[in-house]
Design a protein around this motif. Sequence first.
Motif, short mmCIF file in Angstrom:
data_model
loop_
_atom_site.label_atom_id
_atom_site.label_comp_id
_atom_site.label_asym_id
_atom_site.label_seq_id
_atom_site.Cartn_x
_atom_site.Cartn_y
_atom_site.Cartn_z
N LEU A 1 0.83 -1.21 0.00
CA LEU A 1 0.00 0.00 0.00
C LEU A 1 0.86 1.26 0.00
N ALA A 2 1.95 1.27 0.78
CA ALA A 2 2.82 2.44 0.84
C ALA A 2 3.47 2.71 -0.52
N LEU A 3 3.84 1.65 -1.23
CA LEU A 3 4.47 1.84 -2.55
C LEU A 3 3.46 2.34 -3.58
N VAL A 4 2.23 1.85 -3.51
CA VAL A 4 1.21 2.32 -4.45
C VAL A 4 0.82 3.77 -4.14
N VAL A 5 0.86 4.13 -2.87
CA VAL A 5 0.56 5.52 -2.48
C VAL A 5 1.52 6.49 -3.16
N LYS A 6 2.74 6.05 -3.38
CA LYS A 6 3.72 6.92 -4.04
C LYS A 6 3.24 7.33 -5.43
N VAL A 7 2.58 6.41 -6.14
CA VAL A 7 2.04 6.73 -7.46
C VAL A 7 0.96 7.81 -7.33
N GLY A 8 0.08 7.66 -6.33
CA GLY A 8 -0.97 8.65 -6.12
C GLY A 8 -0.41 10.02 -5.77
N TRP A 9 0.64 10.05 -4.95
CA TRP A 9 1.25 11.33 -4.58
C TRP A 9 1.88 12.01 -5.79
N ARG A 10 2.57 11.23 -6.62
CA ARG A 10 3.16 11.80 -7.84
C ARG A 10 2.07 12.35 -8.76
N LEU A 11 0.95 11.67 -8.80
CA LEU A 11 -0.15 12.12 -9.66
C LEU A 11 -0.69 13.47 -9.19
N LEU A 12 -0.82 13.65 -7.88
CA LEU A 12 -1.31 14.93 -7.36
C LEU A 12 -0.32 16.06 -7.60
N GLN A 13 0.98 15.75 -7.59
CA GLN A 13 2.00 16.78 -7.74
C GLN A 13 2.30 17.10 -9.20
N ASP A 14 2.02 16.15 -10.08
CA ASP A 14 2.41 16.29 -11.49
C ASP A 14 1.17 16.53 -12.35
N GLU A 15 1.12 17.68 -12.98
CA GLU A 15 -0.02 17.98 -13.84
C GLU A 15 0.37 18.08 -15.32
N HIS A 16 1.64 17.91 -15.66
CA HIS A 16 2.10 18.22 -17.01
C HIS A 16 2.63 17.02 -17.79
N SER A 17 3.15 15.98 -17.10
CA SER A 17 3.70 14.86 -17.84
C SER A 17 2.58 14.10 -18.55
N LEU A 18 2.96 13.32 -19.58
CA LEU A 18 1.97 12.64 -20.41
C LEU A 18 1.15 11.65 -19.60
N TRP A 19 1.81 10.81 -18.79
CA TRP A 19 1.07 9.78 -18.06
C TRP A 19 0.09 10.42 -17.07
N ALA A 20 0.51 11.53 -16.44
CA ALA A 20 -0.37 12.18 -15.47
C ALA A 20 -1.59 12.78 -16.16
N ARG A 21 -1.39 13.38 -17.34
CA ARG A 21 -2.51 13.98 -18.06
C ARG A 21 -3.50 12.90 -18.53
N VAL A 22 -2.95 11.76 -18.96
CA VAL A 22 -3.82 10.66 -19.41
C VAL A 22 -4.66 10.13 -18.25
N VAL A 23 -4.01 9.85 -17.11
CA VAL A 23 -4.73 9.31 -15.95
C VAL A 23 -5.73 10.32 -15.42
N ARG A 24 -5.33 11.59 -15.32
CA ARG A 24 -6.25 12.63 -14.84
C ARG A 24 -7.50 12.73 -15.72
N LYS A 25 -7.28 12.62 -17.03
CA LYS A 25 -8.41 12.73 -17.95
C LYS A 25 -9.31 11.50 -17.88
N LYS A 26 -8.68 10.32 -17.82
CA LYS A 26 -9.46 9.08 -17.85
C LYS A 26 -10.32 8.92 -16.61
N TYR A 27 -9.74 9.24 -15.43
CA TYR A 27 -10.47 9.01 -14.18
C TYR A 27 -11.06 10.29 -13.59
N LYS A 28 -10.99 11.39 -14.37
CA LYS A 28 -11.68 12.63 -14.02
C LYS A 28 -11.30 13.12 -12.63
#
Length: 573
Positions: free
Chosen positions: A111-138
């Motif tokens: 769970l702690a390792l997966v949380v790292k992905v969520g934290w990066r997602l909240l901090q990153d708004e510009h990289s390709l993977w973050a924009r794709v995930v943000r758009k897909k899961y609204k």
Amino acid sequence: MPVLQKRMNKDTFGEVLARVSARLAGWKSCVLSMAGRLTLTKSVLSSIPVHSMSSVMLPQSTLSSLDKISRSFLWGSSVEKKKQHLLSWKRVCRPKREGGLGIRSSKDMNLALVVKVGWRLLQDEHSLWARVVRKKYKLGDLHDRTWLIPKSTWSALWRGVARGLKEVIWPGHRWVVGDGEQIQFWLDSWLSDRPLIHSATGELPGNAQLLLAKDMWREGMGWDFTRIGPFLPENLKLELMAVVLDHVIGATDRISWKGSADGEFSVSSAYRLITRDAQPRQDMASFFDRIWHVVAPERVRLFLWLTSHQVLMTNVERKRCHLCDSEICTVCKGGFETILHTLRDCPAMAGIWERIVPRHMRQSFFQSSLLVWLYDNIQASVIVGDIPWFTTFAIAVWWGWKWRCGNVFGENQKCRDRAPAAEWFKLNTDGASQGNPGLATAGGVLRDGDGRWCSGFALNIGRCSAPLAELWGVYYGLMMAWEKQIPRLVLEVDLEVVVGFLMKGIQNSHPLSFLVRLCHGFLSKDWLVRVTHVFHEANRLADGLANHAFSLPLGFHLFDFVPPIIGVDPMGR
């Protein structure tokens, strides 16, 4: 990492289990001591499954199997021979300071390792993977969590990330003050690690809970204490006075991580948050710290750890578990074989202690209870024969237990304040805090190249931490020097961490970033400023002004002449 083309089940990550089992093979438990098995277990669990755990929540059966393999290997069990597990796995997985061995539970580590992905997602708004995930899961606003309601269309990866956001990131994040546009004044954690509403002294009006920080701020005047004051205790009012909204450089509100001092997320801090036990229990941190700092082989320290948990398999314990018929000591036949009897009171051991225990320690040595006896001897600073007593004691009790087992089972055969160059001025600043956080002040003095007093100040801040008080001293010192139109300035500070912030910068997520950036605003102006670190002894004048500020009213006090009460002359002697 398998390519997931269908629903996960217990066979999806079978290769991970096979690799861990191969590394922790049963035959290795026969040739390694428990200390060796502990080291190998930590090494395997921190390497082989981590890659798979970092991206997706593994099935519960896989995680349970990983813990079962590790648990059996640690206690020496194999397919052919089962051994007693002396302590529950939950207690073994606690940090060493809390009485565990520091092994990380597979479920919580996943769970702690997966949380790292969520934290990066909240901090990153510009990289390709973050924009794709943000758009897909609204992904929505942090204050609106409706986008985290589970849906049948979610992938396995996103289900794990969403769980980490709800269970770990929401309780583990706090806000760093910027312009106050996003922070909910009463409901968000921003001034401390919990929302202000939990410290409110009265019931808030119906609409007050949704007010933003900017709504409580009056430009040019500070916090609106006519609306805040009736609901906050005095200590929080003082802390609030040390924080300002940033309407100078346009910084926005941003999130940081509660679990670390610098606000940066780390997997280890997330794991600590997940495994935190809120149930009250006796604080044994200093006791276990002493055990793990005894100068002795690791296997000896591990034996002391088992002794401290009172899980050694003496005859009393073996009879309780129906493993033998008698509780009597097989060596002396004169008493019940408890842990204390085996290690100290049995005549076979008592004779040894009589020879090696220092004479002035003997009375208390033979009268203490088990835990007091252990603690007193592993923290004693006595030197016996050029060897620390705690080392002699640890080796002796370990040897006594080994001898007993062999007998039972038949196996025995300083600085100065210097003036700057003539064309330079020198600014010394210092902060003081009676606690961390606590009542806080700051002070500073500006002198010319001959060391003559030019100006000074004392600042009664209110309540904050020591680094924040130090930064307020730097900020007001730079403001004072700039207003006097000083062209060349040497800034001396005696706190190295603040010098690092000023010279190397600071992360946006750091709780002190708002004030460091205000200081950088002065440093970037049209003048020459050198920032250097000095020892506390060379900063006595600024320190005297900071301590003098405790006797002054809240706020900024400027001195054109040396206040006689500070007890040092203008040269800092």
